[in-house]
Design a protein around this motif. Structure first.
Motif: not given
Length: 244
Positions: A212-230
């Motif tokens: 869904l997000l690809g190999s180099k997504p925007e920082k916000k998308s990465v932060d959202d995934v990380r924060n959702s897991i945490l």
């Protein structure tokens, strides 16, 4: 737009995923270990939990178990056919697994019953607010968050760590042998369905998130995934703490 990702390596090899997602797995690993290493699961494995702790565990966990197909259904609404490979993967995954999760709710009721926790008690949801924060979080994410971060919170984080702790509980025969032989199968059915070292479902969710997000997504998308897991891990631990 992030470059597309298509996994080439083995499904269950972290190295098969983009560098950003490997980093997210690393940054959330300690929080995951706090769940698996929680004294509730050590006590369950060793058959030393008391009746009150078992009752709280079943009551506190019930909303997430019961609602899990609904979290998946809300995510299914976000996945449009033909819009992207990731959404098509999500549609297939979610459609296939929703009915399976419904059966798991029935097995949870059976498991609770052998510890004298009735279905009525599960439905009453009598516990402290912190015990149910995880279910509120999952519902909010399912209804409002982007597909990738919402699946990270539920199908990766919760389903993945549940496989870990269920495997821990089943790693010795102590708990299973605490039941009379005639009811062991019914008592252990939920646990044994989840206690698989090779369970592919969380890895399939991870593959979907990467696609869904690809190999180099925007920082916000990465932060959202990380924060959702945490956040899922944090609320999961809070629910377990309320059992003690």
């Amino acid at each position: 737009m992030s470059p597309e990702f298509k996994r080439q390596g083995a499904l269950k090899d972290p190295a098969s995923y983009p560098a950003w997602l490997q980093q997210v797995l690393h940054e959330t690993s300690d929080a995951r270990k706090l769940i698996v290493g929680h004294q509730i699961f050590a006590g369950m494995r060793d058959a030393t939990l008391n009746a009150r702790e078992f009752s709280a565990f079943f009551v506190n966990g019930w909303p997430v178990v019961e609602q899990f197909p609904q979290y998946m259904a809300m995510n299914l609404l976000k996945a449009r056919f033909g819009r992207s490979e990731g959404e098509d993967m999500a549609r297939r995954y979610l459609t296939r697994n929703i009915r399976v999760e419904q059966n798991h709710a029935e097995y949870w009721v059976d498991w609770a019953a052998v510890h004298d926790v009735s279905k009525d008690k599960l439905l009453q949801a009598d516990g402290p607010p912190a015990a149910f924060a995880l279910s509120h979080w999952c519902w909010t994410g399912g209804s409002m968050d982007q597909l990738a971060s919402s699946m990270a919170a539920t199908n990766y984080a919760i389903e993945g760590v549940t496989g870990d702790w269920a495997t821990l509980v089943c790693s010795t025969p102590s708990y299973e042998e605490s039941f009379p032989p005639p009811i062991r199968k019914k008592a252990m059915r939920w646990l044994k369905l989840h206690a698989h070292y090779d369970d592919a479902h969380p890895w399939e969710a991870l593959d979907i998130i990467a696609t869904l997000l690809g190999s180099k997504p925007e920082k916000k998308s990465v932060d959202d995934v990380r924060n959702s897991i945490l956040t899922s891990f944090s609320y999961f631990k809070a629910s377990l703490d309320c059992c003690l």
